[in-house]
Write an enzyme that holds these catalytic residues in place. Structure first.
Site, short mmCIF file in Angstrom:
data_model
loop_
_atom_site.label_atom_id
_atom_site.label_comp_id
_atom_site.label_asym_id
_atom_site.label_seq_id
_atom_site.Cartn_x
_atom_site.Cartn_y
_atom_site.Cartn_z
CE LYS A 1 -2.11 1.38 6.50
NZ LYS A 1 -0.79 -0.02 7.04
CD GLU B 1 -1.87 -4.00 3.01
OE1 GLU B 1 -0.54 -3.69 3.62
OE2 GLU B 1 -3.46 -3.63 3.94
#
Length: 214
Positions: free
Chosen positions: A129, A40
């Site tokens: 998340k 990421e």
């Protein structure tokens, strides 16, 4: 195998935030050599979209690359245009989830509470998340929140590292996001990419151990 299935298998998403482009390539190489398969890159990293394009071309077979800290639909558009294979946010924004869905790109929004988790799923998120996991109580919080919501894949992010990855995964995390505890700024500044590669290998080894046990 789709992206979410791959993430469930690999378990570890390394996060690059604020790394200077001049050392970005060496950072990614160390992570890949250490066995990391998900990356990421946050939007507050200089040249983020150029980096994503470059690393997609360089590591297309070895690495799945997404853009993080995506706060609105316009940022989601830029990320997808750059080749992001998934999007991660620190917050829950239904417009970002909808934009990702229209473009067939998974969005993993940041959530803290059961209400936010359910909202995210209803908006179309395939996983969430849980952030910031460390401040919320770590493995204990994750275990408690999963009790009524164990059908929702939860990526634990925030203060995850070698010291607690095992207990976080054993508590039911679908995967973990690891930033500074792996992409160590001191190592980068001192050029100690061997240490980063070694730590990545240790983290991947724990995942492999847990997979074999199960």
């Amino acid at each position: 195998m789709n992206i979410l299935e791959r993430l469930n298998k690999e378990k570890i998403m390394a996060m690059i935030r604020g790394v200077h482009p001049g050392v970005g390539d060496r950072t990614v190489e160390a992570l890949v050599q250490g066995g990391i398969r998900f990356l990421e890159v946050t939007t507050n990293t200089e040249g983020v979209y150029t980096l994503v394009e470059r690393w997609r071309k360089a590591y297309g077979r070895d690495l799945l690359i997404g853009v993080g800290t995506v706060l609105d639909a316009e940022m989601a558009r830029q990320a997808i245009d750059a080749g992001a294979q998934f999007i991660v946010s620190p917050n829950l924004d239904e417009e970002v989830i909808a934009y990702g869905a229209r473009n067939q790109v998974d969005v993993y929004p940041g959530v803290m509470t059961p209400t936010e988790i359910v909202r995210a799923v209803k908006a179309g998120a395939k996983a969430v998340k849980v952030f910031p996991t460390g401040s919320l109580g770590g493995a204990a919080y994750l275990k408690e929140i999963r009790a009524p919501l164990d059908h929702v894949p939860m990526i634990a992010s925030g203060s995850v590292g070698l010291h607690n990855i095992r207990e976080i995964l054993e508590a039911g995390a679908f995967a973990v996001g690891i930033g500074g505890n792996l992409v160590n700024r001191h190592w980068i500044e001192s050029g100690n990419f061997v240490a980063m590669q070694k730590l990545a290998q240790e983290l991947v080894h724990i995942v492999t151990d847990l997979r074999e046990v199960r």
